[in-house]
Write an enzyme that holds these catalytic residues in place. Sequence first.
Site, short mmCIF file in Angstrom:
data_model
loop_
_atom_site.label_atom_id
_atom_site.label_comp_id
_atom_site.label_asym_id
_atom_site.label_seq_id
_atom_site.Cartn_x
_atom_site.Cartn_y
_atom_site.Cartn_z
CD GLU A 211 72.30 15.64 27.90
OE1 GLU A 211 71.76 16.58 27.32
OE2 GLU A 211 73.45 15.27 27.64
CG HIS B 162 77.66 15.51 26.82
ND1 HIS B 162 77.61 14.79 25.64
CD2 HIS B 162 76.59 16.32 26.81
CE1 HIS B 162 76.56 15.19 24.94
NE2 HIS B 162 75.91 16.11 25.62
P1 PGA Z 1 70.65 18.02 21.68
O1 PGA Z 1 71.93 17.88 22.63
O2 PGA Z 1 69.76 19.05 22.31
O3 PGA Z 1 71.23 18.45 20.39
O4 PGA Z 1 70.02 16.68 21.65
C1 PGA Z 1 71.81 17.82 24.02
C2 PGA Z 1 73.14 17.49 24.60
O5 PGA Z 1 73.89 16.75 23.96
O6 PGA Z 1 73.49 17.96 25.69
#
Ligand code: PGA
Length: 253
Positions: free
Chosen positions: A165, A95
Amino acid sequence: MAKFILVANWKNYPNSLEEADSLLKAMSKKRLLYKKVSLFVAPPLTYLERVSARIKSFAKVASQDMSLFYKGARTGEITPEILKSFGVRMTIVGHSERRALGETVEVVRDKVKSALRAGITPLVCFGERERDHDGEHFEFLRDELKQLLSGVSKKDVSKIVLAYEPVWAIGKSARDAMSPLDLSQTVMFIKKVLADLFGREVSESVPILYGGSVELANAQELTQGTGIKGFLVGHASLKSKSLEAITRLVLER
Ligand code: PGA
């Protein structure tokens, strides 16, 4: 059709066990709804046992990270074996918030292998820090994927779930998240990279999730025609009403 995957990344919230309990209570009232998707909850480790017990009729527990090490004295580390004994079958790895603490792409790659060895599904996070008009972020994504998956066999890659992401879209609001058009182009690009590395069949079998400010306001449009198979949801998963609404929307897609 495979169920839509929803991973609730609780990060370092809720702030107390009482708050976690009230969220779990609200979620279990909607268990019939959640059973229609493939829901994973990734809580802070201290709540793992409690969450695992409370959600077992409608969801599975995931971890937000995992030790790279299998054995040996490593103070502070939580090994894949320990996680497995608590029912963890999926772990988030790489992450961006962990990478910001210094986790390198090599460490993430080794965690992917470690998770596979333990029989835990790695949810491998990757994404560009920023986008540019020249499309250089595509090169970044290609390199990143190559590095993260290097040494993973063709057989094992189909046991992986990818979470695209874009770092710039995390922790904002739906307005600042990715547009469906950009998302569908990126998913196509990711599939192409996977096809080049492992062949077309494998590239179609690896689920690609999107994460980064998924909220009620954008959940539906991000599923339509974009090719994603699920969401990694951060802040919106900490409000039972919004997780419920997102679930309803993805079921309508
Ligand atoms: P968010 O986080 O939905 O708050 O943008 C997603 C993540 O960090 O996995």
